[in-house]
Write a protein that holds these residues in place. Structure first.
Motif, mmCIF file in Angstrom:
data_model
loop_
_atom_site.group_PDB
_atom_site.id
_atom_site.type_symbol
_atom_site.label_atom_id
_atom_site.label_comp_id
_atom_site.label_asym_id
_atom_site.label_seq_id
_atom_site.Cartn_x
_atom_site.Cartn_y
_atom_site.Cartn_z
ATOM 1 N N ALA A 35 -44.673 -6.619 12.859
ATOM 2 C CA ALA A 35 -44.132 -7.980 12.734
ATOM 3 C C ALA A 35 -44.813 -8.924 13.700
ATOM 4 O O ALA A 35 -45.283 -8.521 14.765
ATOM 5 C CB ALA A 35 -42.621 -7.976 12.997
ATOM 6 N N THR A 71 -43.843 -11.684 16.044
ATOM 7 C CA THR A 71 -42.618 -12.195 16.676
ATOM 8 C C THR A 71 -42.746 -13.634 17.152
ATOM 9 O O THR A 71 -41.815 -14.170 17.754
ATOM 10 C CB THR A 71 -42.209 -11.294 17.861
ATOM 11 N N ASP A 97 -43.030 -15.846 14.966
ATOM 12 C CA ASP A 97 -42.461 -16.500 13.783
ATOM 13 C C ASP A 97 -40.942 -16.341 13.848
ATOM 14 O O ASP A 97 -40.409 -15.238 13.734
ATOM 15 C CB ASP A 97 -43.007 -15.841 12.517
ATOM 16 N N GLU A 98 -40.243 -17.452 14.043
ATOM 17 C CA GLU A 98 -38.794 -17.400 14.204
ATOM 18 C C GLU A 98 -38.105 -16.779 12.997
ATOM 19 O O GLU A 98 -37.128 -16.025 13.137
ATOM 20 C CB GLU A 98 -38.247 -18.810 14.449
ATOM 21 N N ALA A 99 -38.619 -17.057 11.814
ATOM 22 C CA ALA A 99 -38.009 -16.511 10.598
ATOM 23 C C ALA A 99 -38.093 -14.981 10.591
ATOM 24 O O ALA A 99 -37.163 -14.298 10.148
ATOM 25 C CB ALA A 99 -38.701 -17.082 9.358
ATOM 26 N N VAL A 100 -39.184 -14.448 11.120
ATOM 27 C CA VAL A 100 -39.350 -12.995 11.180
ATOM 28 C C VAL A 100 -38.325 -12.395 12.140
ATOM 29 O O VAL A 100 -37.667 -11.395 11.837
ATOM 30 C CB VAL A 100 -40.784 -12.630 11.626
ATOM 31 N N LYS A 136 -35.481 -13.622 13.039
ATOM 32 C CA LYS A 136 -34.150 -13.725 12.444
ATOM 33 C C LYS A 136 -33.939 -12.653 11.383
ATOM 34 O O LYS A 136 -32.857 -12.049 11.298
ATOM 35 C CB LYS A 136 -33.960 -15.115 11.835
ATOM 36 N N SER A 137 -34.966 -12.400 10.588
ATOM 37 C CA SER A 137 -34.826 -11.410 9.513
ATOM 38 C C SER A 137 -34.609 -10.004 10.051
ATOM 39 O O SER A 137 -34.002 -9.162 9.385
ATOM 40 C CB SER A 137 -36.073 -11.434 8.613
ATOM 41 N N LEU A 138 -35.087 -9.744 11.277
ATOM 42 C CA LEU A 138 -34.927 -8.422 11.883
ATOM 43 C C LEU A 138 -33.605 -8.274 12.633
ATOM 44 O O LEU A 138 -33.259 -7.180 13.083
ATOM 45 C CB LEU A 138 -36.093 -8.145 12.849
ATOM 46 N N GLY A 139 -32.888 -9.385 12.780
ATOM 47 C CA GLY A 139 -31.600 -9.328 13.460
ATOM 48 C C GLY A 139 -31.698 -8.977 14.931
ATOM 49 O O GLY A 139 -30.782 -8.373 15.505
#
Length: 218
Positions: A51, A53, A55-58, A60-63
């Protein structure tokens, strides 16, 4: 309940943290942008994920914000380290530990809210240098820019004397807060406790004062 961690960056530093946390029975999500590194840790970490990291969306998607402690161990890419730390802080991660490359990097990390900043290469260099200067210095832990704790092995110049005899606090401005003798640890030893050859003294104080003590008394 097993503790849960995220380690971002699987170089030598991050990789060693993953291995030790797993050995301590923790759950670890290991993340790196390199598929080869992630593949290496796929059989070691609880989860190993490729990943980006920054990228904020990434993230967030990983929790990742659900984890109590995140270690950012990104290597040479200071920008990626800073961006990752900033995103984690904004998402409310409770504890963030970050590897710093230099003092400037550390200042930025602290300004954006990193809870702990470590300099593994610098700290190891200090330990090695102290051990080279004196064979009696066994370990070193930096408390601040100017204060440290050292483990110092008592030599024949200290053995046979009490803390009162040596008057170390008055002479050097440092404190012996513990003495290890074999398997026994004496915390806050009394002034009349004798020091034996081979005792390990836990010394705390300003670096300049500890170094003066090591040079003159060891």
């Amino acid at each position: 309940m097993r503790k849960e961690f995220v380690v971002i960056g699987l170089g030598r530093f991050g990789g060693s943290i993953v291995r030790e946390l797993i050995a301590q029975d923790a759950n670890v999500m290991a993340i790196d942008s390199s598929p080869d590194r992630v593949d290496e840790f796929s059989q070691i970490a609880t989860q190993a994920i490729v990943a980006d990291t920054t990228d904020e969306a990434v993230i967030k998607s990983l929790g990742i914000w659900n984890f109590e402690h995140v270690i950012v161990a990104i290597g040479e890419d200071i920008q990626a380290s800073i961006l990752t730390t900033l995103i984690l802080k904004e998402l409310g991660v409770p504890q963030i530990t970050v590897k710093a490359q230099n003092d400037y990097h550390e200042k930025v990390l602290r300004k954006i809210g990193a809870d702990f900043v470590v300099h593994p290469e610098r700290d190891m260099g200090i330990r090695i240098a102290n051990n080279m200067i004196s064979n009696n210095v066994l370990d070193y832990l930096e408390l601040s820019d100017e204060h440290s704790i050292m483990e110092i092995k008592a030599n024949d110049r200290l053995a046979g004397h009490t803390l009162m005899d040596l008057d170390i606090r008055a002479k050097y401005g440092i404190n012996i807060v513990g003495i290890k003798r074999g398997e026994t640890i004496m915390i806050s030893p009394a002034a009349d406790d004798p020091i034996l050859l081979g005792d390990i003294l836990l010394v705390i104080g300003a670096d300049i004062d500890i170094n003066r003590f090591v040079k003159k008394a060891m």
